[in-house]
Every structure is written in C-alpha cells, then in structure tokens.
Design an enzyme around this catalytic site. Sequence first.
Site, PDB file in Angstrom:
ATOM      1  N   LYS A 156      48.852  39.531  46.549  1.00 54.88           N
ATOM      2  CA  LYS A 156      47.876  39.448  45.839  1.00 54.88           C
ATOM      3  C   LYS A 156      47.904  38.157  44.753  1.00 54.88           C
ATOM      4  CE  LYS A 156      45.236  43.280  46.445  1.00 54.88           C
ATOM      5  NZ  LYS A 156      44.421  44.803  46.169  1.00 54.88           N
ATOM      6  N   ARG A 183      49.833  50.066  50.276  1.00 57.49           N
ATOM      7  CA  ARG A 183      49.019  49.363  51.191  1.00 57.49           C
ATOM      8  C   ARG A 183      49.655  47.861  51.423  1.00 57.49           C
ATOM      9  NH1 ARG A 183      44.582  45.830  51.265  1.00 57.49           N
ATOM     10  NH2 ARG A 183      43.172  45.891  52.637  1.00 57.49           N
TER      11      ARG A 183
HETATM   12  C1  7PJ Z   1      42.758  46.806  48.511  1.00 60.48           C
HETATM   13  C2  7PJ Z   1      41.857  47.332  49.464  1.00 60.48           C
HETATM   14  C3  7PJ Z   1      43.596  47.522  47.400  1.00 60.48           C
HETATM   15  C4  7PJ Z   1      42.371  49.380  48.361  1.00 60.48           C
HETATM   16  C5  7PJ Z   1      41.752  45.195  49.866  1.00 60.48           C
HETATM   17  C6  7PJ Z   1      43.654  42.564  49.726  1.00 60.48           C
HETATM   18  C7  7PJ Z   1      42.212  42.680  49.476  1.00 60.48           C
HETATM   19  N1  7PJ Z   1      41.795  48.793  49.412  1.00 60.48           N
HETATM   20  N2  7PJ Z   1      41.286  46.294  50.092  1.00 60.48           N
HETATM   21  N3  7PJ Z   1      43.242  48.903  47.626  1.00 60.48           N
HETATM   22  N4  7PJ Z   1      42.417  45.415  48.826  1.00 60.48           N
HETATM   23  N5  7PJ Z   1      42.395  50.730  48.588  1.00 60.48           N
HETATM   24  O1  7PJ Z   1      44.175  42.838  50.862  1.00 60.48           O
HETATM   25  O2  7PJ Z   1      44.582  41.805  48.849  1.00 60.48           O
HETATM   26  O3  7PJ Z   1      44.008  47.105  46.762  1.00 60.48           O
HETATM   27  S1  7PJ Z   1      41.359  43.810  50.460  1.00 60.48           S
END
Ligand code: 7PJ
Length: 279
Positions: A221, A255
């Site tokens: 990020k 994640r």
């Molecule tokens: C996240 C997400 C996160 C959850 C994205 C990226 C942007 N879902 N979806 N948490 N980020 N739960 O992958 O940087 O931080 S999309």
Amino acid sequence: MRLKCVGRELDLTIPVVMGVLNVTPDSFFDGGRFVDLSAALDHAQCMITAGATLIDVGGESTRPGAIPVSADEEKRRVTPIIEALVSRGVLVSVDTSKPEVIRAALRAGVQMINDVRALRSPGALEAVAEGSAAICLMHMQREPADMQRAPSYRDVVDEVAEFLVERVAACIQAGVSRDRLLVDPGFGFGKTVEHNLELLRGIPKIMAATGVPVLAGLSRKSMLAALTGRPVNERLAGSLALALAALDGGARIIRCHDVAETCDVVKIWVSIRGGGGLV
Ligand code: 7PJ
C-alpha cells in the site's frame, strides 16, 4: 478462534494468509494480469501452493479514484473464478460491496464476503444474512473517489473501533452469528500515513472492542511509498515488516499479494511466540 465459513471452519489459533486475486483491468499492483480465467486459476494455485489458506477474489478496483463497475460486469468477472476455485476445494472470499454480486458469489459457493463498505450498501446486509458465509467488515472513511482527500479523525483508533462495533452489532441484529465475523481497520482507506500507523498500534484495542478476529491488509500500500520512498513493485520488504507488526498486534488474517514471503513471516512470528500462536 474458529471462523464459520459456510460448511467449513477456519482455525485462526495460528494466523493465516489470504492471497489477493484481482480479476480487474486496473488494480494498483496486479491489475490486468489475471483477467483471463486460466491465468487467474494458475495464479490462485501458485498462492495456495505457497501457503495461502484462502483466496480473495476482487472484480472491482477500490484504489483511490478507480472507475466504478456495474454489478453485471463485476459478476461476470468474479463468478467463473469463484466456481472454479470452490470446485477445487479452495476456500474463497469475494471482495465486493454489491448485494447482487454477493448473492451471485454465494450461489457460486463463496465462503467469505469481504466488504470494504462493511455491508452499508442498501440490501448488502440482507444478502449476506440469507447465507452462512463469513464476513469481513472493513472501515473506510468516505468513498474510494475522495477518501484520500484530507482524511481527518478526532481519534482514529476510537472512531474506527466504534464504527466496527456498530457494524458487528448490525450484523448480529440481522441474524448473522458472531462466529462468522471478522473486522478490518481498512489501512489506506481514508487514512493518512499517521492514521495507518496509529491503527497498526491500535489493533489490540480494535480486537478487544469488537470481540472478533482482525484481518489486516497492508500489502504494497501507498503508506509504504511515504515510509520507504519506493514504487509499488519494490514494496515487498516494507509489506513484510508491516505484516509482522500486524501479527504482533494480534491480527489473525494477513491479506497480501506475496504469499510465500508472508507465510514465512507468519512462521517466524509463530516461532518467536513459542509455536502456539495467540491464546
Ligand atoms: C483491502 C481489501 C484491505 C480488506 C483492498 C489493496 C486495495 N479488503 N481490499 N482489507 N484492500 N478486507 O489491495 O491494496 O485492506 S483493495
């Protein structure tokens, strides 16, 4: 520490890794790479082999300023890959906010709904309440189009915790049992770098306030641009450092895009903790 995901239970005594699979043309890191079904399946298989416990399929980019996608287009992108992965026995989540996509994903067998809007879209809560999938409730200030325009909080940890407590209560009110719920502070979603760092330090407070496991998404990020000065393809080491900090705070699902490396971080963290994860 077990999460109910349709017919399965996910043991979170030891933290697990969620691999990101974006079937979008425009996501910030892997956009355009896995639009084709067989390329997406290959990449998912690689992430499973590398140690991912579940795969998060996304059909709409939520990066700042991303172009919105219709429900039909989003369904067209995510349904085939969900069906294919579920039929191979993979635990799958879908990154969506739209009730129509939630319903289609549930019909395709998805075991987790990951919603960056925490089921605030009209009809989303009802759509998940009909099924028995796990749910990740994420905090976001405003919408992707304007979320990074001067985000501001009285106290970011308190406000995010209060919001997530309210969303957990809304789910329980709608008939979703607590053992289906996860929360996520939403790193980078309407937050400055300082807000993100405060939230990282605040994970134990968020966990205690909500009483459900925390998922953390920090992989590559833009806070890492501010902290290290590096472009997105050079943020692996920074991402791993943030993953370790999130684990230390008590996060149970990480994640990420770089599954093999992140699984190593989890293994090392578990070893340092004495092999038992958290109690
Ligand atoms: C996240 C997400 C996160 C959850 C994205 C990226 C942007 N879902 N979806 N948490 N980020 N739960 O992958 O940087 O931080 S999309």
